[in-house]
Enzyme design. Sequence first.
Site, short mmCIF file in Angstrom:
data_model
loop_
_atom_site.label_atom_id
_atom_site.label_comp_id
_atom_site.label_asym_id
_atom_site.label_seq_id
_atom_site.Cartn_x
_atom_site.Cartn_y
_atom_site.Cartn_z
N GLU A 291 -48.77 2.84 23.92
CA GLU A 291 -47.93 4.01 24.20
C GLU A 291 -46.82 3.76 25.21
OE1 GLU A 291 -50.85 6.98 25.16
OE2 GLU A 291 -51.32 7.36 23.06
N GLU B 152 -53.04 6.93 16.37
CA GLU B 152 -54.24 7.47 17.00
C GLU B 152 -54.45 8.91 16.56
OE1 GLU B 152 -54.26 7.20 21.25
OE2 GLU B 152 -53.79 5.07 21.30
#
Length: 884
Positions: free
Chosen positions: A482, A548
Amino acid sequence: MKRNSFIVWLFLLCFTGVTAQNRYELNSGWKCRSIEDEKATGEAISTPSYSLSAWKNAVVPGTVLTTLLANKEIPDPFYGMNNELIPDIYKTGRDHYTYWFVKSFKEETPVNGNQVWLTFRGINYSCKIYLNGQLVNKEPYEGMFLRKTFNITSMLSKSGDNRLAVIVYPPNPVGNPNGGQGGDGAIARNVSHQYVAGWDWIQPIRDRNTGIWDKVYIEKTGSVNLVNPHIVTLVPGKRVPDGVQKDAVIKVSAELENASAEKISGVLKFSVEGDVVSQKVSIEPHKTVKVSLPNYILKNPKLWWPAGYGEQNLYKSELTFEKEDKTVSDSETVQFGVREIQTPWNPITQSRETHVNGQKIFIKGGNWIISDAMLRFSPERYDAEIRFHRDMNLNLIRIWGGALVERPEFYEACDRYGMLVFQDFWMSGDCNGRWLDPFKIDDQWTRRKYPDNHNLFLESAADMIKMVRNHPSLAIWCGGNEIAPPDDILHTLRDSILPALDGTRIFFDYSNTEKMSLNTIGGNGDGPYTIQPLSVFWNHKTWPFNSEVGSVGVGDYESLKRFIPEKNMNLPVHHPNQKPSETADSVWTYHTYTGVGYEGSLEPYGTPKDIHDFCRKAQLVNYDQYRGLMEGFSSHMWSWYTGVIIWKTQNPWTAMRGQMYDYYLDVNACLYGLRNGSEKLHAMCNPVDGTLMLVNNGFDPVSNLTLVANWIDMDGKNSLIKQETSSIDASCSKKLNNIKKELDVLAKEKGGFLQLQLMGANKNVVSENIYWQPDGNGKYSGLAQMKEAKLKVAVKPLKAGKLEVTLSNPTGNPVAFFNRISVVDKKSGERILPTFFSDNYCSVVPGGEKKIEVEYNASSKSRLVVTVSGWNVAEKEISIPKIK
């Protein structure tokens, strides 16, 4: 998992490795002592005559905590609240977990220019190494992910009795485990794993995994050492798994290190399938050269494919350096698979596609943290975990950036089982400053410069690339979780290191970058992470390659009691206006039970009466969530999505969040819901609008299919809703008829079961899918009133460790609903783990039969039985017959 059950297998594995590589591990007989107790110098301690009588046995590979646990000086930190009884390094100071590790070994000084090398595959975090009174590492050795090899030829004792002493220092800083993701974030100033300071799915690891955590081995060579072999396979065109293949190109290179004071000439040879490719080379004294061999053309190659698409063919090759006098100085055996990966952009979905050997693969993946939070790795545990992922009908595993570049043994298992790997480097949005965070000690902009030593990060990354690049399963490199690394690291890694050392795989700056999946709907580019109504998976468009997304994973009662004390096996009570931490037992919340939406999702089944009822109903939610997730994403294959990666599929400790099996390798219903929804050829029904659909994940179209949709009421009465013939193109989903009106009428009073059977041309069932439907009020009132089904169970041994279990439900019964099969030690009552099932948590319709293959470790001397119990099936225990 009972590691001792694999001793024979491990012995054979290690023996094979020794004979193949002239290499042996230093993996037993280690001693250790804290620097708080030992004040002698490394020169003294590494002298063979120095007494170790006051020292204790050590675990290597291992950490300080694994050694303390083995010596029973700390309680099991994975059980109950035991972790709170272990002093945290942030409070004790680093000296408390700074230890000497000492190993005596036999090795004589070689003759005729031969060399002896000492290799460490991983130390956390820094160390000094001494051998026979001498300092080995003249330069600093730090960084968790950096392998180091030392030429110890001149340091060996003439008597052959040698003493190795290593002092290992913890990371610095160790980070404050203050409840944040990665604690206060300071752990990320090191080039190491970040989860050890605590995360929302794990409590802090008290020593931050300080120790010689990976393999240590001795290797003997001639004067030239062959290192870092590299094999690249080129598979042009669009291939199919079967039939004669066009040629593949194999490109081979290796590094040759001349340890002598003389120039050495010879030949580097690559041998595979009885063929040999060679290249003459000369190496100057004390120099290392990279040698590239002429391309090898492999005729009719046996290709490597991801799971579900073809075979995982692997080739064994040997690289050898032969001196001019024909003596072999060194050789390395390298296993590789012939495949090529491309990642073109899909302009419809606005995301990357993954192509293997020219064929597009719809990605069905799982996020992976690490096999064991305390770094207790083993080939057999890796094998079990990767096999579970294969059994879920997944085809990719993403290695999350807060952990590590996975070990070669992990990749070997992925090679065997056909799991593509998406490998992050060591960054996370939480620790490395993607967001403002009041838990962090440094501001967002300071954290974006982590780690402190950028050169060490790059050196470690280059080394890890060399370590795993030959594995066909490795598909994608990623800069971090991320968040991208700092610019100087990112540019060097992306533009220089990876092209030079690999050059065959795509690199994403970070895990949810728009270069992978164009973010057109806002947010962070991943999630959500909680239980969702099934309608969300089908009707709500999320990111076109979602890295995710996922939710629950609480195990059953047998799973929970392994790490929750009996006094804490308390029923979580659902209060819509209260947080789970205010209503659940403190041990549950310590083991990261969040309950967000969980208990609410159980309410349609009836408020749980006790902990057993809670666990039973939780499995229904588990199954439905992950079947629904994969069906919903698959229904929009290539139109909305090119792939999805579930957060997450396993836990490295005894947590309750996001797992298909628990830390002890015991499966829960998530695994089988996901297995069902991820079938290669699958029949399904949209829960929102009642549309029947087919999904084909294969490379070939399928014709002459018949889909039969049956309704089975709570008493077991069967009525046909729809039957239709169809076909489906390769790699797509297809809508058929709508049965919503029929379902609404049939389910209104008590609910019931929708059975979908997809049959081939010979009336063989190629897919069966059974949904349990709520009543008109959204409650599963009929399930609560089901009569007992007198299920018949037969057990047939196929071979040692392999059974066929047949479940038969006589006509006139209700559906035998949601049956859990286990292999159990009769005396202890404990399940044999791991056990692999071709299906589980399965239902059998009246007049129906299911045959399920079961595999387990057959080394147990105890009496084993098979147990079966279901929603409306009383537990049955069946002895396992002897093999005739």
